[in-house]
Scaffold this motif. Structure first.
Motif, PDB file in Angstrom:
ATOM      1  N   PRO A 122       6.343  -4.262  -5.034  1.00  0.00           N
ATOM      2  CA  PRO A 122       5.086  -4.354  -5.786  1.00  0.00           C
ATOM      3  C   PRO A 122       4.055  -3.368  -5.257  1.00  0.00           C
ATOM      4  N   THR A 123       3.129  -2.969  -6.125  1.00  0.00           N
ATOM      5  CA  THR A 123       1.993  -2.161  -5.693  1.00  0.00           C
ATOM      6  C   THR A 123       0.848  -3.095  -5.315  1.00  0.00           C
ATOM      7  N   LEU A 124      -0.197  -2.542  -4.733  1.00  0.00           N
ATOM      8  CA  LEU A 124      -1.327  -3.374  -4.323  1.00  0.00           C
ATOM      9  C   LEU A 124      -1.974  -4.129  -5.492  1.00  0.00           C
ATOM     10  N   ALA A 168       0.830  -1.207   0.000  1.00  0.00           N
ATOM     11  CA  ALA A 168       0.000   0.000   0.000  1.00  0.00           C
ATOM     12  C   ALA A 168       0.863   1.255   0.000  1.00  0.00           C
ATOM     13  N   LEU A 169       1.926   1.243   0.797  1.00  0.00           N
ATOM     14  CA  LEU A 169       2.834   2.396   0.829  1.00  0.00           C
ATOM     15  C   LEU A 169       3.533   2.573  -0.519  1.00  0.00           C
ATOM     16  N   ASN A 170       3.908   1.467  -1.159  1.00  0.00           N
ATOM     17  CA  ASN A 170       4.489   1.558  -2.501  1.00  0.00           C
ATOM     18  C   ASN A 170       3.496   2.178  -3.474  1.00  0.00           C
ATOM     19  N   SER A 171       2.235   1.775  -3.382  1.00  0.00           N
ATOM     20  CA  SER A 171       1.204   2.335  -4.254  1.00  0.00           C
ATOM     21  C   SER A 171       1.048   3.830  -4.033  1.00  0.00           C
ATOM     22  N   LEU A 172       1.027   4.251  -2.767  1.00  0.00           N
ATOM     23  CA  LEU A 172       0.867   5.667  -2.454  1.00  0.00           C
ATOM     24  C   LEU A 172       2.045   6.486  -2.978  1.00  0.00           C
TER      25      LEU A 172
END
Length: 538
Positions: free
Chosen positions: A488-490, A329-333
């Motif tokens: 990875p992203t979500l 989730a942090l990667n996605s943000l």
């Protein structure tokens, strides 16, 4: 427009030079990788055979047909929601904005599985419904962004002169909204024509589009010549749609006044309550698959369980994931923030340049060409772009193929056209007399933009940034090829879990979907709180 022999004005030359920046960005990070893949396919030969195959043209027909049907359905469902967001002063509009956007950010594979639960055999109907499900948000936010800033007094005047409500809408409101409707229809059609996960899950081997066939030939069959031929066809179809959309928008432009001080929203009356009810019905329909995903995330063969969430957050068994769901989730943000910032810079610059070219003495084809070029990334296969990055970007300093900036760059390509499509209709509609008055009083072009254009377009800009942010959060196509295994992203986590057997992996996948929806809804609600306040100087 001035005759070409009259020469270009200094203003036109300046805008033409400014257009080199967004065109350079597109050239390096879009045209170069795509052309590299197409060249590889052409080098292998066999393209002519693929182009003359009856199966190829059947794919083209199905791709365009399902995209047209999905676009029509998304427009019908999105217009009442646009009215609710732009004109109706009723409680809960902030929640409606969040609820409409959340479906758009879900990974396509997950939405395909949600609709597969309702139509186990798949088919054309669930494909059309699922694609429309995704894109109602595009119509609602794009049309609503312009509708929210139009002066409704012209509509009231038509009603006072005896026009019925439907006639006032058709003769006054609809022509004013035509540029935004054309923009939304073009974007939705491109999204539906390049839909991947939905068609893959619901179409199976019976119904394939150009996008799924390109993936099949590139990844599984390694038929680069066939994939190149299909990419060329996809590119041609996209270009034709964009040219038609640009023509429709140009013919539909109108002298529309944007007035921040006029009454914009009010309590619905009479038949308007029917439109509000239709909008809420659309919202409820959009939430059905979302609720289904939430239920699946806590249900097992033995009853209710939170094991998927525990495993996803790292507090329990984590299966074979390299990172926890929180890290994903942090990667996605982080990547969505970088992608949105980059897209807003290039998107706003591009929209300003297109408007500047139209208002100057530049030839009309310059503005139309730039406007069309900015939309091309939406209609080209993410597979083609992703593989293109891997074979070209090593030539740039620093070898971007291993850089964390690669994913935000790819996501920005998708978000930038959305920013342009949401901001451009509003910039075009600004009353030129306001800008001329400011210039007459000695304001520089930069100050005219800051004091006139920005306050009037500010709401649409914030909406575009928020919309682009949630799109980047859920982007799957190009990211699936470019994201590093340790970051990875979500959406990537969801796809990986879905491909693995076992009940726990399935629960973790649905839990990751729930986490993605929560993050998206929180982002949309926060953006609504930070919306640009209305200005009253004009």
């Amino acid at each position: 427009m001035a005759h070409p022999r009259a020469g270009l004005s200094r203003s036109a030359v300046g805008w033409a030079l400014a257009a080199l920046l967004p065109l350079g960005f597109l050239g390096v990070f879009f045209a170069w990788p795509v052309l590299a893949i197409v060249r590889l396919g052409l080098r292998e030969g066999g393209v002519l055979d693929a182009l003359t195959s009856g199966e190829t043209w059947r794919l083209v027909g199905f791709t365009l047909g399902q995209a047209a049907a999905s676009t029509a359905l998304a427009l019908v469902a999105g217009m009442p929601v646009a009215f609710l967001l732009a004109r109706a002063d009723v409680p809960g509009t902030g929640l409606v904005r969040a609820a409409v956007v959340v479906p758009f950010v879900l990974p396509t594979v997950v939405v395909g599985l949600a609709f597969r639960a309702l139509w186990p055999d798949g088919g054309i109907t669930p494909i059309v419904l699922a694609n429309a499900f995704f894109n109602v948000a595009v119509v609602a936010r794009t049309v609503g962004g312009l509708w929210a800033q139009t002066d409704r007094r012209a509509e009231d005047a038509a009603r006072a002169l005896g026009a019925s409500r439907p006639r006032a809408f058709v003769s006054v409101v609809l022509p004013a909204l035509a540029p935004a409707i054309g923009s939304a229809a073009a974007v939705v059609f491109l999204f539906c024509a390049t839909s991947f996960g939905v068609v893959l899950v619901l179409g199976g081997s019976r119904h394939r589009t150009l996008e799924t066939e390109i993936y099949l030939r590139t990844v599984q069959l390694f038929d680069l010549s066939g994939a190149a031929a299909l990419s060329l066809l996809q590119f041609a179809a996209v270009l034709a749609v964009l040219l038609l959309g640009a023509l429709a928008r140009r013919r539909g432009e109108t002298a529309l006044a944007l007035r921040e001080h006029a009454e914009l929203t009010r309590r619905p009356t009479g038949g308007e309550w029917g439109v509000v009810a239709a909008a809420w019905a659309v919202v409820v329909a959009l939430l059905v698959p979302v609720v289904g995903l939430l239920v699946r995330s806590v249900s097992t063969s033995d009853g209710w369980s939170l094991d998927g969430y525990r495993a996803l957050t790292g507090t329990g068994e984590r299966g074979t994931l390299a990172v926890s769901g929180v890290d994903a989730a942090l990667n996605s943000l982080r990547t969505a923030t970088d992608a949105t910032a980059l897209a807003c810079v290039f998107g706003v610059l591009s929209a300003v340049v297109v408007v500047g070219l139209r208002r100057s003495r530049a030839p009309g084809w310059l503005a139309d060409g730039l406007d069309t070029a900015l939309m091309l990334p939406l209609g080209v296969s993410a597979v083609t772009v992703g593989f293109g990055y891997l074979v070209t970007l090593n030539a740039l300093p620093g070898d971007l193929r291993t850089s964390p900036a690669l994913v935000p760059l790819a996501q920005a390509l998708v978000v930038t056209p959305l920013v342009v499509r949401m901001v451009l209709p509003v910039l075009r509609a600004i009353d030129e007399r306001l800008r001329q008055a400011a210039a007459t009083l000695g304001a520089s072009p930069w100050r005219v933009w800051r004091e006139v254009d920005l306050p009037l377009a500010g709401r649409s800009l914030v909406a575009a940034a928020g919309f682009g942010y949630v799109v980047a959060l859920g982007e799957f196509g190009a990211t699936s090829f470019l994201a590093r295994p340790d970051a990875p992203t979500l959406p990537i986590v969801v796809a990986r879990l879905m491909s693995r057997p076992g009940q726990l992996n399935s629960q973790m996948a649905y839990a990751a979907c729930a986490l993605l929806m929560i993050v998206t809804a929180a982002a949309v609600l926060l953006i609504e709180k930070l919306r640009v306040p209305a200005r009253t100087e004009f």
